[in-house]
Every structure is written in C-alpha cells, then in structure tokens.
Design an enzyme around this catalytic site. Structure first.
Site, PDB file in Angstrom:
ATOM      1  N   ARG A 107      13.297 103.129 -24.169  1.00 36.34           N
ATOM      2  CA  ARG A 107      11.904 103.718 -23.880  1.00 36.34           C
ATOM      3  C   ARG A 107      10.918 102.963 -25.161  1.00 36.34           C
ATOM      4  NH1 ARG A 107       8.856 108.991 -23.128  1.00 36.34           N
ATOM      5  NH2 ARG A 107       6.809 108.186 -23.455  1.00 36.34           N
ATOM      6  N   ARG A 116       8.323 104.309 -17.653  1.00 35.75           N
ATOM      7  CA  ARG A 116       9.346 104.533 -18.469  1.00 35.75           C
ATOM      8  C   ARG A 116      10.778 104.388 -18.348  1.00 35.75           C
ATOM      9  NH1 ARG A 116       6.233 109.559 -20.090  1.00 35.75           N
ATOM     10  NH2 ARG A 116       4.732 108.171 -19.570  1.00 35.75           N
ATOM     11  N   ASP A 119      12.026 109.751 -19.795  1.00 33.04           N
ATOM     12  CA  ASP A 119      11.133 110.727 -20.753  1.00 33.04           C
ATOM     13  C   ASP A 119      11.816 112.013 -20.760  1.00 33.04           C
ATOM     14  OD1 ASP A 119       8.838 111.673 -21.616  1.00 33.04           O
ATOM     15  OD2 ASP A 119       7.903 111.997 -19.675  1.00 33.04           O
ATOM     16  N   ASP A 121      11.162 115.868 -22.077  1.00 34.12           N
ATOM     17  CA  ASP A 121      10.215 116.580 -22.495  1.00 34.12           C
ATOM     18  C   ASP A 121      10.710 118.121 -22.823  1.00 34.12           C
ATOM     19  OD1 ASP A 121       7.957 114.832 -22.662  1.00 34.12           O
ATOM     20  OD2 ASP A 121       7.616 115.242 -20.384  1.00 34.12           O
TER      21      ASP A 121
END
Length: 185
Positions: A107, A116, A119, A121
């Site tokens: 990343r 990317r 990711d 989250d």
C-alpha cells in the site's frame, strides 16, 4: 498448543492463533478493499495474515463484491469484503496492525481515495463510538457505501445497531450508492 495451530503452505509456516480468552475480547468488523495487483489475491493474503495475527481471531468472512471506484477517475473496479474478528487489541493498536498489513502488501498512500493494493478499515469496534485524530469509528462514510453495508449484512443481522447512525438494514435501505456485483469466487 497455546501458541496456535501450525499449518504449512509450501515453505511457509502459518500459525493460526486461538481466539483471545480474556474478558477484554472485542467484536470488530473490518472492511477490505483493493483495486490493484490482483484484488482477490490481495484480500486472500490479508485474511491469511489476519488469521495468523496474535491477539486476534477471524470469525466470519463475507463474499467478495465488485464495485466502481469512489474517488479519482481512471481507477479499476474495487473488490470489497467485510470480516468479523474478535480481538483483545485496543482500537489504536488494531489500527496500527492493520496499517502494517496494508504496508506489507504494498500500500502506498499517494492520493486520497486513490487506487490501492489493500485498504483495511475498522468499521465497527464493539459498538463503541471512537473519535481520535487517526481513527473514527464507526467509519464515517459507512452509511453511504453499499459496498460496506451489503457484505456487513451478509455476516451479521439487519438489526445490528451502528452507533450514532441506526440499524444496518435501515441504513442499507436508505443508501443511494453505485452498482454492486457479488462475485462467485
């Protein structure tokens, strides 16, 4: 084995750690997204890393979903998923670990909402609302993104309460988001 089960894949030894057993175990939902370097493989590598992470146990994994990118034009479609974990890590420790996994998978943070490799989250953390300079939970745009709501619903219930936002099923019903395709991978 207190250290966890050892699995060998080729020349690599993976240790699958048991679920933390103390009273501090938290239920957490993590969103995974990728649109570079074979996104389905990126997601699988991330899940394998999560499975071997100390103080963390992978509980459920959603299907993969394909969506158009949110952000700058010219990006490839994204592959998204949601996982449920149990962890004894505190929120900022977990965030640091997830960012480390992102970095291990290449990343590079060059452009806000840009393409990317991975990711990760933190969407929800034990029903808590967290507002730190580096971490806001629930994820601030969770209610606006069907590519998060749909896989989240797949591994939980529509009555799940999203702190400060409402019930998952109602949020999904109100969400005006881009088309989404469930992949048969």
């Amino acid at each position: 084995n207190p250290a966890g089960d050892v699995h060998e894949i080729g020349n690599v030894k993976l240790v699958k750690h048991p679920m933390p057993q103390d009273s501090e175990v938290k239920q957490v939902f993590i969103g995974l997204g990728s649109n570079l370097d074979n996104p389905a493989t990126q997601r699988q590598k991330a899940i394998q890393t999560l499975e071997t992470t100390e103080k963390l146990s992978l509980v459920k994994t959603s299907s993969l979903y394909k969506t158009a990118p949110v952000g700058p034009p010219g990006q490839s479609d994204y592959i998204n998923a949601v996982v449920e974990i149990h962890t004894s890590m505190q929120p900022l420790e977990l965030l640091s670990r997830l960012q480390s996994i992102e970095n291990q998978q290449g990343r590079v943070r060059q452009q806000h909402w840009g393409a990317r490799t991975l990711d990760l989250d933190i969407l929800l953390y034990q029903g808590q609302q967290i507002c730190e300079p580096d971490l806001v939970v629930p994820h601030p745009r969770l209610a606006e993104r069907n590519f998060v709501l749909i896989p989240l619903l797949e591994i939980t219930e529509d009555s799940l309460e999203i702190p400060g936002m409402g019930q998952l099923g109602k949020l999904l019903h109100q969400c005006q988001d881009n088309p989404i395709e469930k992949l048969a991978i």
